[in-house]
Design an enzyme around this catalytic site. Structure first.
Site, short mmCIF file in Angstrom:
data_model
loop_
_atom_site.label_atom_id
_atom_site.label_comp_id
_atom_site.label_asym_id
_atom_site.label_seq_id
_atom_site.Cartn_x
_atom_site.Cartn_y
_atom_site.Cartn_z
N ALA A 1 13.38 9.97 -4.32
CA ALA A 1 13.89 10.80 -3.23
C ALA A 1 14.01 10.05 -1.91
O ALA A 1 14.68 10.52 -0.99
CB ALA A 1 13.00 12.03 -3.05
N GLY B 1 13.31 5.93 0.33
CA GLY B 1 12.88 4.54 0.35
C GLY B 1 13.46 3.67 -0.75
O GLY B 1 14.64 3.76 -1.10
N LEU C 1 3.03 13.27 -9.54
CA LEU C 1 2.42 12.20 -10.33
C LEU C 1 0.98 11.92 -9.92
O LEU C 1 0.33 11.05 -10.50
CB LEU C 1 3.25 10.92 -10.22
CG LEU C 1 4.68 11.01 -10.77
CD1 LEU C 1 5.39 9.66 -10.62
CD2 LEU C 1 4.69 11.46 -12.23
N TYR D 1 -5.48 0.70 -0.38
CA TYR D 1 -4.10 0.36 -0.75
C TYR D 1 -4.00 -1.00 -1.44
O TYR D 1 -3.45 -1.10 -2.55
CB TYR D 1 -3.20 0.41 0.49
CG TYR D 1 -1.73 0.25 0.16
CD1 TYR D 1 -0.99 1.32 -0.33
CD2 TYR D 1 -1.07 -0.97 0.35
CE1 TYR D 1 0.36 1.19 -0.63
CE2 TYR D 1 0.27 -1.11 0.05
CZ TYR D 1 0.98 -0.04 -0.43
OH TYR D 1 2.32 -0.18 -0.73
N LYS E 1 -2.79 -1.92 -5.43
CA LYS E 1 -1.68 -2.82 -5.75
C LYS E 1 -2.16 -4.08 -6.48
O LYS E 1 -1.44 -4.60 -7.35
CB LYS E 1 -0.93 -3.20 -4.46
CG LYS E 1 -0.22 -2.02 -3.81
CD LYS E 1 0.77 -1.35 -4.77
CE LYS E 1 1.58 -0.26 -4.09
NZ LYS E 1 2.56 0.37 -5.01
#
Length: 258
Positions: free
Chosen positions: A11, A13, A43, A152, A156
């Site tokens: 939706a 980016g 999700l 974060y 990752k």
């Protein structure tokens, strides 16, 4: 020939730019996001992941050609762990049987240059063990002690390690499925917009993520890389973390790390 491709986070980016690129080249894109896409699924929950996988299975007729996982959040906390890591890993696992039936199946997931920065080892370990409850439980102590900024990069880093392990595991390379990670530097998206409104954050980003080649990236720059990695033209690239960061990773870590 048109291919059927799932893009999460479609939706806005990077996901939106990638979905647009793929549609423009004639592919059928099944977008997944909270709203504004072909399927609206959360999700961050096991139920939402199952719902998305079931809907995709129904829509693709049993065969899926590629998955691009771009869904993610930037606010430190439980949702970041649930979406950034498990929202990708569980969907990849659920869709593997559909991908294995394609003539040229491909998977690419979204990492980050931040995955090279300091992480919380306990959180990374919980993520790599697949223990969602333990990973989520680690968030509160990190936030309470002022270490929320490590959540974060931990998600990752864990995602990159997970993808590299899985790329050569049974059912992937031996099934003809390349699995790669695209790791952006700073990208100008709605998710990063609040960071640019804070002068201190702009300075911190310039220091942590120096991008000597062409500066900050646009979502379309990442879409082009995703487009190649999931194309039939990619026959031998797998298990790689591809930094699309204007030279940030080599600047920070040095040329001896490769």
């Amino acid at each position: 020939m048109s291919r059927t491709i799932v893009v999460t986070g479609a939706a806005s980016g990077i996901g939106q730019a990638t979905a647009r690129l793929l549609r423009d080249q004639g592919d059928r894109v099944l977008g997944v996001d909270l709203r504004g896409t072909e399927i609206e699924a959360d999700l961050s929950t096991a139920e939402g992941r199952t719902e998305a996988a079931e809907w995709i299975t129904e829509q693709c007729g049993g065969t899926l050609d590629a998955l691009v996982a771009c869904a993610g959040v930037a606010t430190p906390g439980e949702t970041m762990v649930r979406v950034n890591f498990f929202g990708t890993t569980e969907l990849v696992t659920a869709l593997q049987p559909l991908l294995a039936k394609s003539d040229a199946p491909r998977i690419a997931v979204t990492g980050s240059i931040s995955g090279t920065q300091p992480v919380d080892p306990d959180l990374v370990a919980a993520l790599l063990s697949g223990d969602e409850d333990a990973a989520v439980g680690r968030c509160a102590p990190l936030l309470e002690t002022g270490s929320g900024h490590r959540i974060y990069p931990s998600t990752k880093s864990a995602l990159a390690q997970w993808a590299r392990r899985l790329a050569i595991a049974p059912g992937y390379a031996d099934a003809g499925i390349p699995l790669n990670v695209v790791a952006p530097g700073v990208v100008l998206t709605p998710m990063s917009a609040p960071l640019f409104e804070d002068a201190r954050m702009r300075e911190a980003m310039a220091t942590a993520v120096p991008m000597p080649l062409n500066g900050h990236a646009a979502p379309e720059d990442l879409a082009e890389v995703f487009g190649f990695l999931i194309s039939p033209a990619n026959t031998h690239v797998t298990g790689q973390v591809v930094y699309v960061d204007g030279g940030a990773e080599v600047t920070v870590r040095g040329p001896e790390v490769f």
